[in-house]
Design an enzyme around this catalytic site. Structure first.
Site, PDB file in Angstrom:
ATOM      1  N   ARG A  58      14.774 -63.515 -13.415  1.00  0.00           N
ATOM      2  CA  ARG A  58      13.761 -64.182 -14.256  1.00  0.00           C
ATOM      3  C   ARG A  58      14.345 -64.565 -15.611  1.00  0.00           C
ATOM      4  NH1 ARG A  58       8.708 -60.349 -14.237  1.00  0.00           N
ATOM      5  NH2 ARG A  58       7.779 -62.002 -15.509  1.00  0.00           N
ATOM      6  N   HIS A 108       2.861 -57.524 -23.557  1.00  0.00           N
ATOM      7  CA  HIS A 108       3.504 -56.948 -22.370  1.00  0.00           C
ATOM      8  C   HIS A 108       5.018 -56.943 -22.491  1.00  0.00           C
ATOM      9  CE1 HIS A 108      -0.293 -57.935 -19.773  1.00  0.00           C
ATOM     10  NE2 HIS A 108      -0.457 -56.865 -20.526  1.00  0.00           N
ATOM     11  N   CYS A 116      16.841 -49.194 -25.119  1.00  0.00           N
ATOM     12  CA  CYS A 116      17.700 -48.076 -24.684  1.00  0.00           C
ATOM     13  C   CYS A 116      16.850 -46.833 -24.437  1.00  0.00           C
ATOM     14  CB  CYS A 116      18.744 -47.787 -25.765  1.00  0.00           C
ATOM     15  SG  CYS A 116      19.817 -46.396 -25.334  1.00  0.00           S
ATOM     16  N   CYS A 135      24.679 -49.592 -24.390  1.00  0.00           N
ATOM     17  CA  CYS A 135      23.786 -49.817 -25.536  1.00  0.00           C
ATOM     18  C   CYS A 135      24.642 -50.091 -26.778  1.00  0.00           C
ATOM     19  CB  CYS A 135      22.924 -48.570 -25.783  1.00  0.00           C
ATOM     20  SG  CYS A 135      21.989 -48.658 -27.333  1.00  0.00           S
ATOM     21  N   GLY A 175      -5.139 -69.699 -19.389  1.00  0.00           N
ATOM     22  CA  GLY A 175      -4.204 -69.488 -18.287  1.00  0.00           C
ATOM     23  C   GLY A 175      -4.040 -68.055 -17.865  1.00  0.00           C
ATOM     24  N   THR A 176      -5.154 -67.314 -17.786  1.00  0.00           N
ATOM     25  CA  THR A 176      -5.043 -65.953 -17.272  1.00  0.00           C
ATOM     26  C   THR A 176      -6.150 -65.719 -16.252  1.00  0.00           C
ATOM     27  OG1 THR A 176      -4.953 -63.591 -17.833  1.00  0.00           O
ATOM     28  CG2 THR A 176      -6.349 -64.984 -19.225  1.00  0.00           C
ATOM     29  N   SER A 177      -5.819 -64.954 -15.211  1.00  0.00           N
ATOM     30  CA  SER A 177      -6.755 -64.777 -14.085  1.00  0.00           C
ATOM     31  C   SER A 177      -7.753 -63.668 -14.340  1.00  0.00           C
ATOM     32  CB  SER A 177      -5.961 -64.452 -12.815  1.00  0.00           C
ATOM     33  OG  SER A 177      -5.312 -63.192 -12.995  1.00  0.00           O
ATOM     34  N   ASN A 200      -8.742 -72.706 -18.032  1.00  0.00           N
ATOM     35  CA  ASN A 200      -8.045 -72.223 -16.844  1.00  0.00           C
ATOM     36  C   ASN A 200      -8.155 -73.269 -15.741  1.00  0.00           C
ATOM     37  OD1 ASN A 200      -6.543 -69.765 -16.386  1.00  0.00           O
ATOM     38  ND2 ASN A 200      -7.915 -69.382 -14.652  1.00  0.00           N
TER      39      ASN A 200
HETATM   40  C1  BV8 Z   1      -2.571 -49.829 -19.038  1.00  0.00           C
HETATM   41  C2  BV8 Z   1       4.939 -57.383 -17.524  1.00  0.00           C
HETATM   42  C3  BV8 Z   1      -3.356 -47.834 -19.828  1.00  0.00           C
HETATM   43  C4  BV8 Z   1       5.589 -57.247 -16.203  1.00  0.00           C
HETATM   44  C5  BV8 Z   1       2.633 -57.157 -16.955  1.00  0.00           C
HETATM   45  C6  BV8 Z   1      -3.976 -46.980 -12.711  1.00  0.00           C
HETATM   46  C7  BV8 Z   1      -3.221 -46.323 -13.680  1.00  0.00           C
HETATM   47  C8  BV8 Z   1      -2.989 -46.890 -14.934  1.00  0.00           C
HETATM   48  C9  BV8 Z   1      -3.481 -48.160 -15.218  1.00  0.00           C
HETATM   49  C10 BV8 Z   1      -4.203 -48.796 -14.232  1.00  0.00           C
HETATM   50  C11 BV8 Z   1      -4.472 -48.246 -13.011  1.00  0.00           C
HETATM   51  N1  BV8 Z   1      -5.223 -49.119 -12.285  1.00  0.00           N
HETATM   52  C12 BV8 Z   1      -5.420 -50.239 -13.008  1.00  0.00           C
HETATM   53  C13 BV8 Z   1      -4.833 -50.044 -14.195  1.00  0.00           C
HETATM   54  C14 BV8 Z   1      -4.779 -50.987 -15.288  1.00  0.00           C
HETATM   55  C15 BV8 Z   1      -3.599 -51.916 -15.025  1.00  0.00           C
HETATM   56  C16 BV8 Z   1      -4.180 -53.128 -14.339  1.00  0.00           C
HETATM   57  O1  BV8 Z   1      -4.916 -53.874 -14.954  1.00  0.00           O
HETATM   58  N2  BV8 Z   1      -3.834 -53.332 -13.053  1.00  0.00           N
HETATM   59  C17 BV8 Z   1      -4.356 -54.471 -12.335  1.00  0.00           C
HETATM   60  C18 BV8 Z   1      -3.294 -55.003 -11.358  1.00  0.00           C
HETATM   61  C19 BV8 Z   1      -5.623 -54.046 -11.627  1.00  0.00           C
HETATM   62  N3  BV8 Z   1      -3.082 -52.229 -16.326  1.00  0.00           N
HETATM   63  C20 BV8 Z   1      -2.032 -51.561 -16.796  1.00  0.00           C
HETATM   64  O2  BV8 Z   1      -1.401 -50.733 -16.172  1.00  0.00           O
HETATM   65  C21 BV8 Z   1      -1.694 -51.871 -18.250  1.00  0.00           C
HETATM   66  N4  BV8 Z   1      -1.557 -50.646 -18.942  1.00  0.00           N
HETATM   67  O3  BV8 Z   1      -3.656 -50.036 -18.558  1.00  0.00           O
HETATM   68  O4  BV8 Z   1      -2.261 -48.719 -19.717  1.00  0.00           O
HETATM   69  C22 BV8 Z   1      -2.888 -46.582 -20.282  1.00  0.00           C
HETATM   70  C23 BV8 Z   1      -3.837 -45.728 -20.732  1.00  0.00           C
HETATM   71  C24 BV8 Z   1      -3.447 -44.525 -21.171  1.00  0.00           C
HETATM   72  C25 BV8 Z   1      -2.099 -44.190 -21.172  1.00  0.00           C
HETATM   73  C26 BV8 Z   1      -1.144 -45.079 -20.703  1.00  0.00           C
HETATM   74  C27 BV8 Z   1      -1.539 -46.282 -20.243  1.00  0.00           C
HETATM   75  C28 BV8 Z   1      -0.355 -52.574 -18.371  1.00  0.00           C
HETATM   76  C29 BV8 Z   1      -0.478 -53.967 -17.798  1.00  0.00           C
HETATM   77  C30 BV8 Z   1       0.805 -54.737 -18.113  1.00  0.00           C
HETATM   78  C31 BV8 Z   1       1.589 -54.958 -16.832  1.00  0.00           C
HETATM   79  N5  BV8 Z   1       2.702 -55.866 -17.123  1.00  0.00           N
HETATM   80  N6  BV8 Z   1       3.635 -57.955 -17.282  1.00  0.00           N
HETATM   81  C32 BV8 Z   1       6.285 -58.523 -15.855  1.00  0.00           C
HETATM   82  O5  BV8 Z   1       5.909 -59.601 -16.380  1.00  0.00           O
HETATM   83  O6  BV8 Z   1       7.212 -58.424 -15.038  1.00  0.00           O
HETATM   84  S1  BV8 Z   1       1.228 -57.855 -16.376  1.00  0.00           S
HETATM   85  C33 BV8 Z   1       1.537 -59.398 -15.727  1.00  0.00           C
HETATM   86  O7  BV8 Z   1       0.246 -59.862 -15.300  1.00  0.00           O
HETATM   87  C34 BV8 Z   1       2.001 -60.471 -16.703  1.00  0.00           C
HETATM   88  O8  BV8 Z   1       2.125 -60.038 -18.036  1.00  0.00           O
HETATM   89  C35 BV8 Z   1       0.876 -61.519 -16.599  1.00  0.00           C
HETATM   90  O9  BV8 Z   1       0.720 -62.256 -17.726  1.00  0.00           O
HETATM   91  C36 BV8 Z   1      -0.241 -60.597 -16.413  1.00  0.00           C
HETATM   92  C37 BV8 Z   1      -1.571 -61.095 -16.086  1.00  0.00           C
HETATM   93  O10 BV8 Z   1      -1.463 -62.109 -15.140  1.00  0.00           O
HETATM   94  P1  BV8 Z   1      -1.880 -63.571 -15.638  1.00  0.00           P
HETATM   95  O11 BV8 Z   1      -1.150 -63.881 -16.889  1.00  0.00           O
HETATM   96  O12 BV8 Z   1      -3.359 -63.648 -15.683  1.00  0.00           O
HETATM   97  O13 BV8 Z   1      -1.269 -64.459 -14.500  1.00  0.00           O
HETATM   98  P2  BV8 Z   1      -1.963 -64.791 -13.104  1.00  0.00           P
HETATM   99  O14 BV8 Z   1      -0.936 -65.395 -12.210  1.00  0.00           O
HETATM  100  O15 BV8 Z   1      -2.726 -63.586 -12.650  1.00  0.00           O
HETATM  101  O16 BV8 Z   1      -3.042 -65.901 -13.484  1.00  0.00           O
HETATM  102  C38 BV8 Z   1      -2.612 -67.158 -13.944  1.00  0.00           C
HETATM  103  C39 BV8 Z   1      -3.872 -67.958 -14.178  1.00  0.00           C
HETATM  104  O17 BV8 Z   1      -3.481 -69.219 -14.727  1.00  0.00           O
HETATM  105  C40 BV8 Z   1      -4.634 -68.237 -12.914  1.00  0.00           C
HETATM  106  O18 BV8 Z   1      -6.015 -67.949 -13.127  1.00  0.00           O
HETATM  107  C41 BV8 Z   1      -4.428 -69.734 -12.667  1.00  0.00           C
HETATM  108  O19 BV8 Z   1      -5.600 -70.351 -12.156  1.00  0.00           O
HETATM  109  C42 BV8 Z   1      -4.157 -70.243 -14.050  1.00  0.00           C
HETATM  110  N7  BV8 Z   1      -3.275 -71.405 -14.102  1.00  0.00           N
HETATM  111  C43 BV8 Z   1      -2.227 -71.689 -13.271  1.00  0.00           C
HETATM  112  N8  BV8 Z   1      -1.662 -72.859 -13.666  1.00  0.00           N
HETATM  113  C44 BV8 Z   1      -2.352 -73.296 -14.735  1.00  0.00           C
HETATM  114  C45 BV8 Z   1      -3.376 -72.376 -15.021  1.00  0.00           C
HETATM  115  N9  BV8 Z   1      -4.251 -72.544 -16.026  1.00  0.00           N
HETATM  116  C46 BV8 Z   1      -4.094 -73.642 -16.790  1.00  0.00           C
HETATM  117  N10 BV8 Z   1      -3.147 -74.569 -16.590  1.00  0.00           N
HETATM  118  C47 BV8 Z   1      -2.252 -74.432 -15.574  1.00  0.00           C
HETATM  119  N11 BV8 Z   1      -1.315 -75.370 -15.385  1.00  0.00           N
END
Ligand code: BV8
Length: 234
Positions: A58, A108, A116, A135, A175-177, A200
């Site tokens: 990436r 994120h 490190c 590092c 642009g977020t789902s 979106n």
């Molecule tokens: C947290 C880096 C709390 C990685 C990313 C169990 C245990 C712990 C937490 C959880 C759990 N169960 C659920 C959770 C919460 C979890 C979560 O939400 N899970 C989901 C899957 C259900 N969240 C977490 O874990 C977060 N941390 O909760 O910590 C905590 C509390 C106490 C102590 C410690 C911790 C951390 C979440 C961060 C994960 N990392 N990214 C990488 O990039 O490799 S998230 C990843 O998804 C990206 O950052 C991305 O941005 C993000 C969200 O996705 P979107 O940006 O929305 O992208 P997507 O494809 O989904 O949608 C795109 C949209 O654009 C679509 O709607 C489409 O229609 C639209 N689109 C497309 N083209 C266009 C457009 N719109 C306009 N114009 C276009 N041309």
């Protein structure tokens, strides 16, 4: 209400037209890998080489793409906006940075940074990461990880983000789902009287929480709303 307080949230959709795959589209990045294998601390512990390969690929792809009209419009808005302004992105690409955005939080983390695990120093990082990488700060080999917030890890600068949300008068999401929390919950944290707008391709999972919706590509809808906001000053 001249130049009210503005918070903008972006997701992978704003970078789609630059050629970066989104996460949940049919060609999404995650298709080739299960989330828990490449974007969780457990996945990195189990198979660091797989995770490094995923992020190295990436990082390389990012060099071949450029910001699009939506990124440029948000940078133009920030430069002209006289009120409080904060851009929060879920994206780990540097397209907002390259477009000129400055009041920007990568909640994120960032693909072009490495952290490190020994001395916790964060370094700008454009090359591959792997077991042989040293590092620059502490000299230990093979203990650098992508400076990325994985699932189950705490996103960055959350206090600053919530402070801005709690006093913003306009909240724009692009642009977020609405799949991933806490970002998907930001719209619920803004004052009840604030303007809330979702741009979106299709309604997100949290679309009903927004007062206004604009369906269409970011490269068209973001420049349009930026012109409107600058004309109204709010
Ligand atoms: C947290 C880096 C709390 C990685 C990313 C169990 C245990 C712990 C937490 C959880 C759990 N169960 C659920 C959770 C919460 C979890 C979560 O939400 N899970 C989901 C899957 C259900 N969240 C977490 O874990 C977060 N941390 O909760 O910590 C905590 C509390 C106490 C102590 C410690 C911790 C951390 C979440 C961060 C994960 N990392 N990214 C990488 O990039 O490799 S998230 C990843 O998804 C990206 O950052 C991305 O941005 C993000 C969200 O996705 P979107 O940006 O929305 O992208 P997507 O494809 O989904 O949608 C795109 C949209 O654009 C679509 O709607 C489409 O229609 C639209 N689109 C497309 N083209 C266009 C457009 N719109 C306009 N114009 C276009 N041309």
């Amino acid at each position: 209400m001249p130049f009210s307080s503005l918070v903008i949230l972006t997701g992978a959709g704003i970078s789609a037209e630059s050629g970066l795959a989104t996460f949940r589209a049919s060609d999404g990045l995650w298709e080739q890998h299960r989330i828990e294998d490449v974007a969780t601390p457990g996945g990195f512990r189990r198979d660091p080489d797989l995770v490094h390969r995923f992020y190295n690929e990436r990082r390389r792809k990012l060099k071949a793409v450029a910001p699009n009209a939506a990124h440029a419009a948000l940078a133009r808005l920030e430069a002209a906006w006289k009120g409080d302004f904060l851009l929060v992105t879920q994206n780990v690409d540097d397209l907002h940075d390259r477009a000129g955005s400055r009041r920007l939080i990568h909640m994120h983390g960032e693909l072009l940074k490495a952290r490190c695990l020994v001395c916790a120093e964060v370094h700008p990082w454009e090359e591959d990461l792997g077991p042989g990488t040293m590092c620059p700060q502490c000299g230990v080999m093979g203990r650098l990880r992508p400076h990325i917030v994985w699932f189950e890890e705490m996103p960055l600068e959350m206090d600053t983000i919530y402070e801005a949300l709690e006093r913003c008068e306009v909240f724009l999401s692009v642009g977020t789902s609405g799949n991933v929390y806490p970002a998907a919950g930001f719209v619920e944290a803004v004052p009840i009287r604030s303007r809330t707008i979702e741009i979106n391709l299709e309604p997100s999972l949290v679309a009903t929480a927004f007062k206004e919706h604009r369906l269409g590509p970011a490269s068209v809808e973001v420049p349009r709303i930026v012109d409107e906001l600058l004309a109204q000053g709010s």
